[in-house]
Design a protein around this motif. Structure first.
Motif, PDB file in Angstrom:
ATOM      1  N   UNK A   3       0.836  -1.203   0.000  1.00 29.75           N
ATOM      2  CA  UNK A   3       0.000   0.000   0.000  1.00 29.75           C
ATOM      3  C   UNK A   3       0.873   1.256   0.000  1.00 29.75           C
ATOM      4  N   UNK A   4       0.648   2.152  -0.960  1.00 30.25           N
ATOM      5  CA  UNK A   4       1.420   3.397  -0.998  1.00 30.25           C
ATOM      6  C   UNK A   4       0.475   4.588  -0.864  1.00 30.25           C
ATOM      7  N   UNK A   5       0.769   5.427   0.129  1.00 34.34           N
ATOM      8  CA  UNK A   5      -0.019   6.645   0.350  1.00 34.34           C
ATOM      9  C   UNK A   5       0.887   7.848   0.084  1.00 34.34           C
ATOM     10  N   UNK A   6       0.452   8.730  -0.804  1.00 34.62           N
ATOM     11  CA  UNK A   6       1.225   9.920  -1.169  1.00 34.62           C
ATOM     12  C   UNK A   6       0.564  11.161  -0.596  1.00 34.62           C
ATOM     13  N   UNK A   7       1.347  11.965   0.146  1.00 30.36           N
ATOM     14  CA  UNK A   7       0.832  13.240   0.632  1.00 30.36           C
ATOM     15  C   UNK A   7       1.702  14.356   0.092  1.00 30.36           C
ATOM     16  N   UNK A   8       1.088  15.296  -0.599  1.00 32.60           N
ATOM     17  CA  UNK A   8       1.828  16.447  -1.096  1.00 32.60           C
ATOM     18  C   UNK A   8       1.156  17.715  -0.610  1.00 32.60           C
ATOM     19  N   UNK A   9       1.905  18.825  -0.692  1.00 33.63           N
ATOM     20  CA  UNK A   9       1.318  20.100  -0.305  1.00 33.63           C
ATOM     21  C   UNK A   9       2.391  21.104   0.055  1.00 33.63           C
ATOM     22  N   UNK A 111       7.681  -4.043   6.210  1.00 35.10           N
ATOM     23  CA  UNK A 111       6.328  -3.470   6.311  1.00 35.10           C
ATOM     24  C   UNK A 111       5.614  -3.588   4.959  1.00 35.10           C
ATOM     25  N   UNK A 112       4.278  -3.582   5.014  1.00 30.47           N
ATOM     26  CA  UNK A 112       3.517  -3.882   3.797  1.00 30.47           C
ATOM     27  C   UNK A 112       3.075  -2.638   3.047  1.00 30.47           C
ATOM     28  N   UNK A 113       3.838  -1.572   3.180  1.00 26.15           N
ATOM     29  CA  UNK A 113       3.519  -0.368   2.437  1.00 26.15           C
ATOM     30  C   UNK A 113       4.243   0.830   3.013  1.00 26.15           C
ATOM     31  N   UNK A 114       4.008   1.996   2.398  1.00 22.33           N
ATOM     32  CA  UNK A 114       4.727   3.192   2.822  1.00 22.33           C
ATOM     33  C   UNK A 114       3.890   4.446   2.623  1.00 22.33           C
ATOM     34  N   UNK A 115       4.156   5.423   3.480  1.00 20.90           N
ATOM     35  CA  UNK A 115       3.581   6.754   3.332  1.00 20.90           C
ATOM     36  C   UNK A 115       4.741   7.684   3.006  1.00 20.90           C
ATOM     37  N   UNK A 116       4.628   8.454   1.932  1.00 19.94           N
ATOM     38  CA  UNK A 116       5.674   9.414   1.577  1.00 19.94           C
ATOM     39  C   UNK A 116       5.039  10.796   1.528  1.00 19.94           C
TER      40      UNK A 116
END
Ligand code: CDP
Ligand code: CDP
Length: 218
Positions: A3-9, A111-116
């Motif tokens: 699972x990949x979660x992308x946060x930009x701003x 881990x089964x995913x990452x937040x960047x």
């Protein structure tokens, strides 16, 4: 599934705080990509070089020393401003791209995913991210947050100056040709201007749940 979660701003929109909380809640690895650009900038400044000099900044990015990611001055306003200067240079971005993509594809610790979080995660680094959130807040609210942060750290801070610096950095990050700050077409916008950290976190969790449910239903 990875699972990949992308946060930009933009600066101080609250993306780092959200990214950390989401990583904890979903048991994912977390990468603050801004710290990579800040580490390159800090190295250039310590060496007394010009952050606008592409050859110097690219060399610092290509030889990025992991120890520089722990530098105590990384969060200073001066390093933030220089980070946005080195970040406008395509060779610097190219040098840091592989590391970020590898982190997302194969997160550490099994881990089964990452937040960047960053500026170009949803658009360039992880265009196929499962969830993309574009975090915003008014410049005045963001400057107030940064100002309070600096005061809490015992650093001198003048609010109008912090506001001007944030606006200058946003303008540079948005106007640059290489991976500018902008929402991906499929990003969900989250305005945290009127939200405290807990309310913003609940809103972000809802976005994650709704996006994953919609993808499953397809
Ligand atoms: O925490 P804050 O939002 O103030 O800044 P940061 O995320 O630490 O990023 C510092 C600078 O690095 C930004 O102003 C951008 O110019 C650059 N950056 C970038 O270009 N791309 C990223 N993915 C992350 C940061
Ligand atoms: O990563 P980014 O620069 O976007 O922002 P951050 O480091 O997550 O947040 C900047 C500051 O604003 C921190 O001191 C947070 O505690 C604070 N904050 C807040 O007061 N309310 C929010 N909804 C989010 C962050």
């Amino acid at each position: 599934m990875n699972l990949v979660i992308a946060l930009d701003g933009p600066a101080a929109s609250g993306k780092g705080t959200l990214a950390r909380r989401l990583a904890e809640a979903f048991d994912l690895a977390y990468l603050d990509t801004g710290s990579l650009y800040r580490a390159v900038a800090a190295r250039v400044l310590v060496d007394g070089a010009d952050p606008q000099d592409e050859a110097v900044a690219a060399t610092a990015a290509e030889a990025l020393d992991p120890a520089d990611l722990q530098r105590p001055d990384l969060r200073s306003q001066a390093v933030g401003a220089a980070a946005s200067q080195v970040a406008a240079q395509p060779r610097v971005r190219q040098a840091l791209l592989d590391f970020q993509r590898r982190f997302a594809a194969r997160p550490p610790d099994g881990l089964s995913g990452a937040v960047l979080d960053g500026r170009d995660i949803g658009t360039v680094v992880c265009p196929d991210a499962d969830v993309k959130i574009y975090v915003v807040a008014s410049p005045e609210v963001r400057a107030e947050r940064r100002h309070r942060e600096l005061i809490a750290r015992g650093e001198p801070s003048i609010y109008p100056q912090v506001l001007a610096e944030i606006q200058e950095r946003d303008a540079r990050d948005s106007a640059r040709a290489a991976a500018p700050l902008k929402p991906a077409d499929d990003a969900v916008q989250l305005d945290t201007s009127e939200l405290d950290i807990e309310a913003a976190f609940q809103a972000a969790k809802r976005i994650v749940a709704e996006t994953l449910a919609a993808a499953k239903a397809e």
